[in-house]
Design a protein around this motif. Sequence first.
Motif, mmCIF file in Angstrom:
data_model
loop_
_atom_site.group_PDB
_atom_site.id
_atom_site.type_symbol
_atom_site.label_atom_id
_atom_site.label_comp_id
_atom_site.label_asym_id
_atom_site.label_seq_id
_atom_site.Cartn_x
_atom_site.Cartn_y
_atom_site.Cartn_z
ATOM 1 N N GLN A 1 0.811 -1.217 0.000
ATOM 2 C CA GLN A 1 0.000 0.000 0.000
ATOM 3 C C GLN A 1 0.848 1.272 0.000
ATOM 4 O O GLN A 1 0.315 2.367 0.214
ATOM 5 C CB GLN A 1 -0.924 0.004 1.226
ATOM 6 C CG GLN A 1 -1.832 -1.213 1.337
ATOM 7 C CD GLN A 1 -2.748 -1.379 0.139
ATOM 8 O OE1 GLN A 1 -3.176 -0.401 -0.476
ATOM 9 N NE2 GLN A 1 -3.055 -2.625 -0.213
ATOM 10 N N SER B 1 -3.284 -5.528 -3.726
ATOM 11 C CA SER B 1 -2.722 -4.274 -3.233
ATOM 12 C C SER B 1 -2.529 -3.304 -4.387
ATOM 13 O O SER B 1 -2.505 -3.699 -5.558
ATOM 14 C CB SER B 1 -1.386 -4.514 -2.529
ATOM 15 O OG SER B 1 -0.401 -4.944 -3.461
ATOM 16 N N THR C 1 5.464 -7.930 -2.630
ATOM 17 C CA THR C 1 4.592 -7.520 -1.538
ATOM 18 C C THR C 1 4.199 -8.747 -0.715
ATOM 19 O O THR C 1 4.527 -9.871 -1.070
ATOM 20 C CB THR C 1 3.300 -6.868 -2.062
ATOM 21 O OG1 THR C 1 2.528 -7.873 -2.770
ATOM 22 C CG2 THR C 1 3.601 -5.722 -3.023
#
Length: 275
Positions: A182, A209, A204
Amino acid sequence: MLSEMLPVLPPSEKKIAAYLIDHPEEAVALTAHEIGQRSNTSSAAVIRLCKSLHLKGLPDLKIRIVGDLQRQSNHEQRDIEPNEPAFSIIDKMTSNAIQTIQETAELLNTVELEKAVVALHSARRIHFFGIGASSIVAQDALQKFVRIDKTAYAFTDIHMASTLVATGSHEDVAVGISFSGQTKEVQTFLDTAQNKGLTTISLTKYGQSIVADKANIRLYASATKEPTFRSGATSSRLAQLQVIDILFMCVASLQYDKTVKHLNETRAMVDKLRE
C-alpha cells in the motif's frame, strides 16, 4: 493465504474461506460439492475461490491445507515479554524466522518467479525501489546484482527513482518493494515505469494491493503478521530478503560461468582492499 484474502473476497468465496479456516481437517476429505453445501454456497464458488488464490484447483488447495495441518511449528509469531531472558528471545526470534522463510517458500509462484528471472537476466538496467525497511531490501538487491555485472540502481528518494525510470525503455526492469503493498511512493514508481514501457515486478505480502496492481509480474512474501513489539520490520524484512536471494541465485544460475568469473573478480578486489 485464506486469512489474508478473507476481507477482500466476494461474499460466497468468503463463506467458503471462513469454513476452510474453521474446519480444515474436515474439509480435506470433502468434494467441492460437499464443501459448497457445508458453507451454504456452491461447488462453482469453491472453484472460483481456488482461482482467486491463484491455485490450480481444489486438490492443490487441499495439499496446502494438509501441509499446514502436519506442520509441527507454532503458527503464531511469538512476541517478546518485558525483561525476557536472552535465551528465550533467541528461541522466539529463530522460530519466527523459520516460519517466515517456510511460508514465503510456499507462497512463491514458480511461473511468476521464472518470468521475473528471465526479465532480470535480460534487462539492460534494473531499478529497485522501496521505502523504509523495504529500502534496505532494495539496497541488498543492488549490491548482489552489481556483483554479477548487472547495471542496477536502488534510490531511496521517489524523485530520483522516478526520474531515472522516466529515461528507461522496454529493455529495463523496475522492481517495486513494499511489504504492505500500500506504499503510494512505490505505486507511483511502478506506474511511471509502466508508462515508459519497462517490465514491472512487485514484491509484496500475499493479497491484492495498489502496488501489485501496477506490476506485470507479482511476487509474494509471507503474510505473517508482525509481532506487536517489532523492530525494523523483522519478519517482513526476512521474507523480502529471501525472495531477493532466490531471484539472485536463479539469475546467477542462468549465467553460471559469467557469474563465477565476476564473483571471483569482485572477491579478489575486496581482498586486495583489506591488505
